[in-house]
Design a protein around this motif. Structure first.
Motif: not given
Length: 159
Positions: A94-102, A106-109, A117-120, A131-135
Motif C-alpha cells: 500500500y505504501g509503495f503504491v501511494v509513494l510511487f503513484s505519480g 511515466t512507467l506506462a509510456v 511487450l509494448g505492443w500489448v 494506469l496505462i492512460g497517456t493523459e
C-alpha cells in the motif's frame, strides 16, 4: 534539456534496487520468509538512496503528500522485522503504491516503448484504464473529472 548521466554510484544504486525487488519476490515465493523480505527492503531503500541521492531521497519520503505512504511503508517494514511478514508486506505494498503513484504515467509510456511487450500495452483494452492512460494524472474512469480537467487545460493554453 536535462540529461541523465549514469555514473558508477547510480549504476550501483540501480543494481541494489533490482536486487531488493528480487529478494522481496523470493521472500514472497518462499512463503513470506521474513529474512529475505527484510533484506529486499534494505537493498531497495539503499538502492533508491544511491540512485537519486540521499538528500533527494529524504525530500521524497518527507513530502507532505507522501506521509501516508512513508508511514505505511515504515510500519510494514517494522512488521516484517518483528515476524509478521504477511501484514508487513500488505502495508508495504500500500505504501509503495501511494509513494510511487505519480510515476505510473511515466512507467506506462516506458512499457509501451518496449519492443515486444509494448505492443500489448498499446492495445485499447489495456490503455482504457487509468494506469496505462497517456493523459497524466487525469483519471479515465471518471469522465466528468476528465472533461473538467481538459477544459481547464484548454483555457490555460489559450491565455
Amino acid at each position: 534539456m536535462v540529461s541523465f548521466e549514469m555514473n558508477d554510484r547510480k549504476k550501483i544504486g540501480l543494481g541494489l534496487t533490482a536486487f531488493g525487488v528480487f529478494f522481496s519476490f523470493l521472500g514472497i515465493v518462499f512463503l513470506f520468509d521474513k529474512g529475505l523480505i527484510a533484506m529486499g527492503n534494505i537493498l531497495f531503500i539503499s538502492g533508491v538512496a544511491l540512485t537519486i541521492g540521499l538528500k533527494s531521497t529524504l525530500q521524497f519520503f518527507m513530502k507532505r503528500q507522501n506521509y501516508k505512504g512513508t508511514i505505511s511503508f515504515g510500519v510494514g517494514f517494522f512488521f516484517v522485522i518483528i515476524g509478521w511478514p504477511i501484514l508487513g508486506m500488505m502495508l508495504e505494498a500500500y505504501g509503495f503504491v501511494v509513494l510511487f503513484s505519480g510515476f505510473w504515467p511515466t512507467l506506462a509510456v516506458f512499457l509501451q516503448k518496449i519492443p515486444i511487450l509494448g505492443w500489448v500495452f498499446q492495445q485499447p483494452f489495456v490503455r482504457s484504464g487509468s494506469l496505462i492512460g497517456t493523459e497524466g494524472s487525469v483519471s479515465l474512469y471518471k469522465p466528468e473529472i476528465k472533461g473538467i480537467a481538459m477544459k481547464q487545460l484548454h483555457r490555460q493554453a489559450h491565455l
